[in-house]
Design an enzyme around this catalytic site. Structure first.
Site, PDB file in Angstrom:
ATOM      1  N   THR A   1      -5.187  -0.673   6.975  1.00 51.05           N
ATOM      2  CA  THR A   1      -6.521  -1.072   7.446  1.00 51.05           C
ATOM      3  C   THR A   1      -6.476  -1.147   8.963  1.00 51.05           C
ATOM      4  O   THR A   1      -5.801  -2.007   9.526  1.00 51.05           O
ATOM      5  CB  THR A   1      -6.892  -2.430   6.837  1.00 51.05           C
ATOM      6  OG1 THR A   1      -6.782  -2.300   5.426  1.00 51.05           O
ATOM      7  CG2 THR A   1      -8.291  -2.830   7.202  1.00 51.05           C
TER       8      THR A   1
ATOM      9  N   VAL B   1       0.839  -1.199   0.000  1.00 45.42           N
ATOM     10  CA  VAL B   1       0.000   0.000   0.000  1.00 45.42           C
ATOM     11  C   VAL B   1       0.875   1.251   0.000  1.00 45.42           C
ATOM     12  O   VAL B   1       0.673   2.164  -0.800  1.00 45.42           O
ATOM     13  CB  VAL B   1      -0.956  -0.015   1.219  1.00 45.42           C
ATOM     14  CG1 VAL B   1      -1.694   1.305   1.351  1.00 45.42           C
ATOM     15  CG2 VAL B   1      -1.930  -1.165   1.109  1.00 45.42           C
TER      16      VAL B   1
ATOM     17  N   CYS C   1      -5.311  -9.681   3.098  1.00 40.54           N
ATOM     18  CA  CYS C   1      -6.414  -8.815   3.530  1.00 40.54           C
ATOM     19  C   CYS C   1      -7.656  -9.559   4.002  1.00 40.54           C
ATOM     20  O   CYS C   1      -8.079  -9.387   5.146  1.00 40.54           O
ATOM     21  CB  CYS C   1      -6.802  -7.857   2.412  1.00 40.54           C
ATOM     22  SG  CYS C   1      -5.508  -6.673   2.082  1.00 40.54           S
TER      23      CYS C   1
ATOM     24  N   GLU D   1      -3.662  -6.697  -5.034  1.00 34.29           N
ATOM     25  CA  GLU D   1      -2.343  -7.098  -5.503  1.00 34.29           C
ATOM     26  C   GLU D   1      -2.475  -7.594  -6.939  1.00 34.29           C
ATOM     27  O   GLU D   1      -3.452  -8.244  -7.289  1.00 34.29           O
ATOM     28  CB  GLU D   1      -1.776  -8.192  -4.606  1.00 34.29           C
ATOM     29  CG  GLU D   1      -1.430  -7.654  -3.239  1.00 34.29           C
ATOM     30  CD  GLU D   1      -0.775  -8.683  -2.345  1.00 34.29           C
ATOM     31  OE1 GLU D   1      -0.224  -9.661  -2.858  1.00 34.29           O
ATOM     32  OE2 GLU D   1      -0.829  -8.480  -1.134  1.00 34.29           O
TER      33      GLU D   1
ATOM     34  N   GLY E   1      -7.461 -16.168  -0.074  1.00 35.86           N
ATOM     35  CA  GLY E   1      -6.275 -16.050   0.777  1.00 35.86           C
ATOM     36  C   GLY E   1      -5.791 -14.623   0.705  1.00 35.86           C
ATOM     37  O   GLY E   1      -6.573 -13.713   0.441  1.00 35.86           O
TER      38      GLY E   1
END
Ligand code: UDX
Length: 445
Positions: free
Chosen positions: A121, A11, A260, A155, A257
């Site tokens: 997050t 990020v 996140c 991603e 998976g």
């Protein structure tokens, strides 16, 4: 604008690169000198399409800088993004240690009005917590504002997602701060939602949990499809035409998976429980997901008459295509279960093998899908890389000892695979074309 981004993970680095490319002066800060050195040499610390090019271009044009010196980077900035990791603790609660440390240092370095933006997050309430930490550590009464601006990038398409976000969420407590962040994002010309801090924080968790819910939902439906001869890919299509449902994130498979979804659903459960709320629905998302790899391998064992001493070619180790990231990848569960059954594993992934070797150093790693398929009794397709969609399946078939093909992501056409000679098992669908078969029987009968 002068921007400082603290934490150069996915990020952070992508955010820094995009703002720099838009013409801002950006400093990326990381505590890891090795990472900073590699960035300065134009080498991104992870694989992500487009990142290397953007990094090298913006370094060359001297708009992008990287350093371990947080204090000077804070002093230089109008806007500071906090993008450090928030790894989950055992109980699912995000560990805010790095956010706290960074907030303290920002507080100490403050030398005038600045906006501190949380982009990691973080659980609801973190924005206010960051504000208190900065207040407690600032020297003098320098003004500042805290903003929550959650990130929705995926991603594999991180640069694109950052340049063309479907929405930009800005949780701010002052108009001054909100307007500045609006100005920063204005060149992207995307919809913006301005709201308060806790609302922005919840939007991020609720969005990710909802997407994970869609995946677990369709995976549940796929189990029923398998039992009754229905085709889950068609079911998902039929559902997806309804714009209230939408076609995306309804691909049945081995489950989700990545860094996140699993973590964010756990964190939302934790926050809800803290407020005494029922979390049955959220817990089911995870339970269904956990079961996927296990069921997949059980099915393999059943069809092959046990897996002990059998050779299984595992194709795909990354948690999804176009990344080398193996965090919470379903391949970890699949391989764990295969090993428990006593199978010999030949693994191949186009990008993730070095990362996977750290988890399972003793597997047989192959240089190609063809090499993995040599003398295998079965193929377990785990990740939907394009490379696997384009394989010469006739060649794969000839290389194998037995023709079992377990397609954990439904990337192959069942009829075609059967024609080649494979014993094909997809997720939530059978080999018969469900639409045509009954009509043909009828015509004959
Ligand atoms: C996700 C969110 O999409 C993004 O908005 C957020 O910022 C971070 O988390 P990411 O983890 O990069 O992004 O991957 P994503 O493409 O969303 O896929 C997550 C997982 O779900 C993968 O393992 C993928 O294989 C799986 N998936 C996705 C499915 O099983 N079925 C689907 O239909 C979609």
């Amino acid at each position: 604008m002068n921007i400082t981004v603290i934490g150069t993970g996915y990020v952070g680095l992508v955010t820094g690169l995009v703002f720099s490319d838009l013409g801002n002066e950006v400093i990326c800060v990381d505590i890891d000198p090795e990472k900073v050195r590699s960035l300065l040499e134009g080498r991104p610390p992870f694989y992500e399409p487009g990142v290397e090019e953007l990094l090298q271009r913006n370094l060359q044009e001297e708009r992008l800088h990287a350093t371990t010196e947080l204090e000077s980077a804070v002093r230089h900035a109008d806007v500071i993004f906090i993008t450090v990791g928030t790894p989950p603790r055992e109980n699912g609660e995000p560990d805010l240690r790095y956010v706290e440390q960074v907030a303290q240092e920002i507080g100490r370095a403050l030398n005038g009005y600045k906006i501190i933006v949380t982009k990691s997050t973080v659980p609801v309430g973190t924005g206010n917590y960051v504000r208190r930490i900065i207040e407690d550590h600032r020297q003098g009464d320098h003004e500042f504002d805290v903003v929550s601006n959650p990130e929705f990038l995926r991603e594999g398409s991180a640069i694109y997602d950052t340049l063309y976000p479907e929405r930009i969420v800005i949780g701010a407590e002052s108009q001054r701060a909100a307007l500045k962040i609006v100005e920063l994002y204005a060149p992207l010309e995307r919809p913006m939602l301005i709201t308060n801090l806790p609302t922005a924080e919840i939007i991020k968790y609720a969005s990710n949990a909802f997407l994970a819910l869609k995946i677990s939902f369709v995976n549940s439906i796929s189990n029923l499809c398998e039992r009754v001869g229905a085709d889950v890919t068609q079911v998902a299509k039929g559902m997806g035409y309804d714009s209230r449902i939408g076609a995306q994130f309804l691909q049945a498979g081995l489950g989700f998976g990545g860094s996140c979804f699993p973590k964010d659903v756990k964190a939302l459960i934790y926050s809800s429980q803290k407020h005494g709320l029922d979390t049955t629905l959220l817990q089911s998302i995870l339970d269904i997901n956990e079961q996927r790899a296990f069921d997949f391998v059980e099915r393999m064992a059943e069809k092959l008459g046990g897996l002990k001493g059998k050779t299984v070619a595992v194709l795909g180790l990354s948690f999804k295509a176009n990344t080398d990231d193996v965090r919470d990848a379903r391949s970890i569960e699949v391989i764990g279960a295969l090993m428990q059954h006593g199978a010999d594993i030949r693994a191949y992934d186009p990008a993730a093998m070095p990362n996977f070797q750290r988890i399972y150093p003793d597997l047989t790693y192959c240089r190609s899908a063809y090499e993995a398929a040599e003398n295998a009794d079965a193929i377990a397709l785990v990740t939907e890389w394009n490379e696997f969609k384009q394989l010469n399946m006739e060649r794969i078939f000839k290389l194998m000892r037995k023709p079992f093909l377990f397609d954990g992501r439904n990337i192959y056409d069942p009829m075609r695979m059967q024609k080649i000679g494979f014993e094909y098992y997809g997720i939530g669908r059978t080999v018969e074309a469900p639409l045509l078969q009954p009509a043909l029987h009828g015509a004959r009968g």
